[in-house]
Scaffold this motif. Structure first.
Motif, PDB file in Angstrom:
ATOM      1  N   ASP A 121      -5.304 -40.496 -50.011  1.00 51.35           N
ATOM      2  CA  ASP A 121      -5.067 -41.668 -50.768  1.00 51.35           C
ATOM      3  C   ASP A 121      -4.829 -42.838 -49.873  1.00 51.35           C
ATOM      4  O   ASP A 121      -4.956 -43.931 -50.541  1.00 51.35           O
ATOM      5  N   ILE A 122      -4.247 -42.885 -48.790  1.00 49.84           N
ATOM      6  CA  ILE A 122      -4.076 -43.976 -47.948  1.00 49.84           C
ATOM      7  C   ILE A 122      -5.296 -44.268 -47.081  1.00 49.84           C
ATOM      8  O   ILE A 122      -5.101 -45.327 -46.650  1.00 49.84           O
ATOM      9  N   GLY A 174      -1.107 -31.310 -51.614  1.00 49.76           N
ATOM     10  CA  GLY A 174      -0.439 -32.590 -51.984  1.00 49.76           C
ATOM     11  C   GLY A 174      -0.429 -33.560 -50.984  1.00 49.76           C
ATOM     12  O   GLY A 174      -0.756 -34.723 -51.045  1.00 49.76           O
ATOM     13  N   LEU A 175       0.067 -33.072 -49.422  1.00 50.88           N
ATOM     14  CA  LEU A 175       0.190 -33.886 -48.358  1.00 50.88           C
ATOM     15  C   LEU A 175      -1.168 -34.342 -47.978  1.00 50.88           C
ATOM     16  O   LEU A 175      -1.425 -35.508 -47.601  1.00 50.88           O
ATOM     17  N   ARG A 176      -2.221 -33.393 -48.114  1.00 46.70           N
ATOM     18  CA  ARG A 176      -3.574 -33.514 -47.988  1.00 46.70           C
ATOM     19  C   ARG A 176      -4.020 -34.531 -48.724  1.00 46.70           C
ATOM     20  O   ARG A 176      -4.883 -35.843 -48.085  1.00 46.70           O
ATOM     21  N   HIS A 177      -3.670 -34.824 -50.043  1.00 44.50           N
ATOM     22  CA  HIS A 177      -4.246 -35.676 -50.781  1.00 44.50           C
ATOM     23  C   HIS A 177      -3.626 -36.911 -50.499  1.00 44.50           C
ATOM     24  O   HIS A 177      -4.248 -38.133 -50.772  1.00 44.50           O
ATOM     25  N   PHE A 178      -2.421 -36.948 -50.466  1.00 43.21           N
ATOM     26  CA  PHE A 178      -1.606 -38.336 -50.043  1.00 43.21           C
ATOM     27  C   PHE A 178      -2.274 -38.923 -48.828  1.00 43.21           C
ATOM     28  O   PHE A 178      -2.438 -39.969 -48.898  1.00 43.21           O
ATOM     29  N   VAL A 179      -2.497 -38.327 -47.695  1.00 42.79           N
ATOM     30  CA  VAL A 179      -3.444 -38.833 -46.563  1.00 42.79           C
ATOM     31  C   VAL A 179      -4.629 -39.237 -46.894  1.00 42.79           C
ATOM     32  O   VAL A 179      -4.965 -40.551 -46.502  1.00 42.79           O
TER      33      VAL A 179
END
Length: 126
Positions: free
Chosen positions: A91-92, A84-89
């Motif tokens: 997404d930005i 999820g943190l990887r996807h958050f990065v």
């Protein structure tokens, strides 16, 4: 009849670590939802039912099979968190370079395993 482009499928795409992380993200989310919810409901029910029911729950979760379930849930949590943190990065708008994306696709499950080991090392020393 017009010739239409073929939609990409598994026979065309070459497998990579990002695909594995994506599948693990979905699987760990489902696993936490199903297994984790069952354990949570059992724990709350045992807590509300009295000392005997809670002792039964503790005995079951302290057994080898119970520990496998708890370790599996914690691994699923940390794997899902790191993905999820990887996807958050992503997404930005960062991390789309091929080498960066590949590195974090490999690093996120490895970090999740290390976090799981650290978590259980702390839990078992208490």
């Amino acid at each position: 009849m017009k010739t239409r482009p073929l939609s990409p499928h598994l026979q065309i795409w070459r497998w990579g670590p990002h695909m594995l992380v994506s599948i693990l993200h979905r699987a760990t989310g489902d696993g936490m939802a199903l297994v984790g919810l069952g354990v949570l409901v059992w724990w709350l029910g045992a807590l509300a039912s009295g000392p005997e029911a809670y002792a039964t729950f503790q005995a079951a979760m302290g057994s080898p099979i119970g520990l496998v379930v708890l370790v599996g849930l914690s691994w699923a949590f940390f794997t899902h968190l790191m993905s999820g943190l990887r996807h958050f990065v992503l997404d930005i708008g960062a991390g789309y370079e091929l080498t960066t994306n590949r590195f974090w696709s490999i690093a996120s499950p490895a970090i999740a395993v290390l976090l799981t080991m650290a978590f259980w090392a702390v839990m078992l020393t208490k």
